[in-house]
Design a protein around this motif. Sequence first.
Motif, short mmCIF file in Angstrom:
data_model
loop_
_atom_site.label_atom_id
_atom_site.label_comp_id
_atom_site.label_asym_id
_atom_site.label_seq_id
_atom_site.Cartn_x
_atom_site.Cartn_y
_atom_site.Cartn_z
N LEU A 239 8.03 -2.07 5.12
CA LEU A 239 7.65 -3.31 4.69
C LEU A 239 7.76 -4.13 6.06
O LEU A 239 6.64 -4.81 5.99
CB LEU A 239 8.35 -3.82 3.49
CG LEU A 239 8.42 -3.00 2.29
CD1 LEU A 239 9.09 -3.82 1.09
CD2 LEU A 239 6.86 -3.03 1.84
N PHE A 240 8.57 -4.52 6.57
CA PHE A 240 8.60 -5.41 7.75
C PHE A 240 7.62 -5.02 8.64
O PHE A 240 6.74 -5.76 9.40
CB PHE A 240 9.87 -5.57 8.43
CG PHE A 240 10.11 -6.47 9.70
CD1 PHE A 240 10.08 -7.99 9.42
CD2 PHE A 240 9.87 -5.93 11.02
CE1 PHE A 240 10.18 -8.78 10.50
CE2 PHE A 240 10.16 -6.99 12.00
CZ PHE A 240 9.88 -8.10 11.81
N ASN A 241 7.56 -3.58 8.98
CA ASN A 241 6.45 -3.06 9.85
C ASN A 241 5.02 -3.38 9.52
O ASN A 241 4.15 -3.77 10.33
CB ASN A 241 6.76 -1.81 10.27
CG ASN A 241 6.04 -1.13 11.25
OD1 ASN A 241 5.69 -1.78 12.20
ND2 ASN A 241 5.82 0.08 11.47
N VAL A 242 4.92 -3.03 8.37
CA VAL A 242 3.58 -3.17 7.81
C VAL A 242 3.17 -4.78 7.94
O VAL A 242 1.95 -5.09 8.34
CB VAL A 242 3.37 -2.65 6.23
CG1 VAL A 242 2.08 -3.20 5.68
CG2 VAL A 242 3.62 -1.12 6.50
N VAL A 243 4.00 -5.73 7.30
CA VAL A 243 3.58 -7.17 7.26
C VAL A 243 3.33 -7.56 8.93
O VAL A 243 2.48 -8.22 9.09
CB VAL A 243 4.82 -7.80 6.66
CG1 VAL A 243 4.69 -9.10 6.86
CG2 VAL A 243 4.68 -7.55 4.96
N ASN A 244 4.09 -7.08 9.52
CA ASN A 244 4.44 -7.57 11.27
C ASN A 244 2.72 -6.94 11.52
O ASN A 244 2.15 -7.88 12.21
CB ASN A 244 5.15 -6.82 11.83
CG ASN A 244 5.61 -7.59 13.25
OD1 ASN A 244 4.94 -8.60 13.33
ND2 ASN A 244 6.11 -6.73 14.12
N LYS A 245 2.23 -5.70 11.31
CA LYS A 245 0.89 -5.46 11.92
C LYS A 245 -0.09 -6.12 11.30
O LYS A 245 -0.99 -6.37 12.03
CB LYS A 245 0.95 -3.76 11.46
CG LYS A 245 1.84 -2.90 12.29
CD LYS A 245 1.50 -1.60 12.17
CE LYS A 245 2.38 -0.77 13.20
NZ LYS A 245 2.41 0.70 12.83
N LEU A 246 0.06 -6.57 9.95
CA LEU A 246 -1.15 -7.29 9.38
C LEU A 246 -1.25 -8.88 9.95
O LEU A 246 -2.34 -9.28 10.20
CB LEU A 246 -0.97 -7.46 7.98
CG LEU A 246 -1.06 -6.28 7.22
CD1 LEU A 246 -0.67 -6.41 5.61
CD2 LEU A 246 -2.45 -5.66 7.01
N VAL A 247 0.05 -9.37 10.20
CA VAL A 247 -0.25 -10.65 10.82
C VAL A 247 -0.54 -10.71 12.04
O VAL A 247 -1.33 -11.46 12.52
CB VAL A 247 1.33 -11.42 11.02
CG1 VAL A 247 1.41 -12.51 11.80
CG2 VAL A 247 2.02 -11.21 9.56
N HIS A 248 -0.14 -9.62 13.06
CA HIS A 248 -0.90 -9.32 14.37
C HIS A 248 -2.23 -9.12 14.53
O HIS A 248 -2.82 -9.18 15.44
CB HIS A 248 0.13 -8.77 15.23
CG HIS A 248 1.35 -9.44 15.72
ND1 HIS A 248 2.45 -9.14 14.77
CD2 HIS A 248 1.56 -10.00 16.86
CE1 HIS A 248 3.44 -9.95 15.40
NE2 HIS A 248 3.06 -10.40 16.49
#
Length: 52
Positions: free
Chosen positions: A19-28
């Motif tokens: 989940l952290f990886n997915v959110v991080n990719k969406l933010v960037h």
Amino acid sequence: MIAKIWKKVLFAILIIACLFNVVNKLVHKASLDQELQSSAEYIQEKQIENGL
């Protein structure tokens, strides 16, 4: 008994990491779009200045 607990703990850590990886990719992704837009505008300005 302990193996089941560790399995659940590690599974929870895996889910949180995903989940952290997915959110991080969406933010960037949004900032990448802004960077590409500003780069395109800069190139257009330089072409107009040079008369191309």
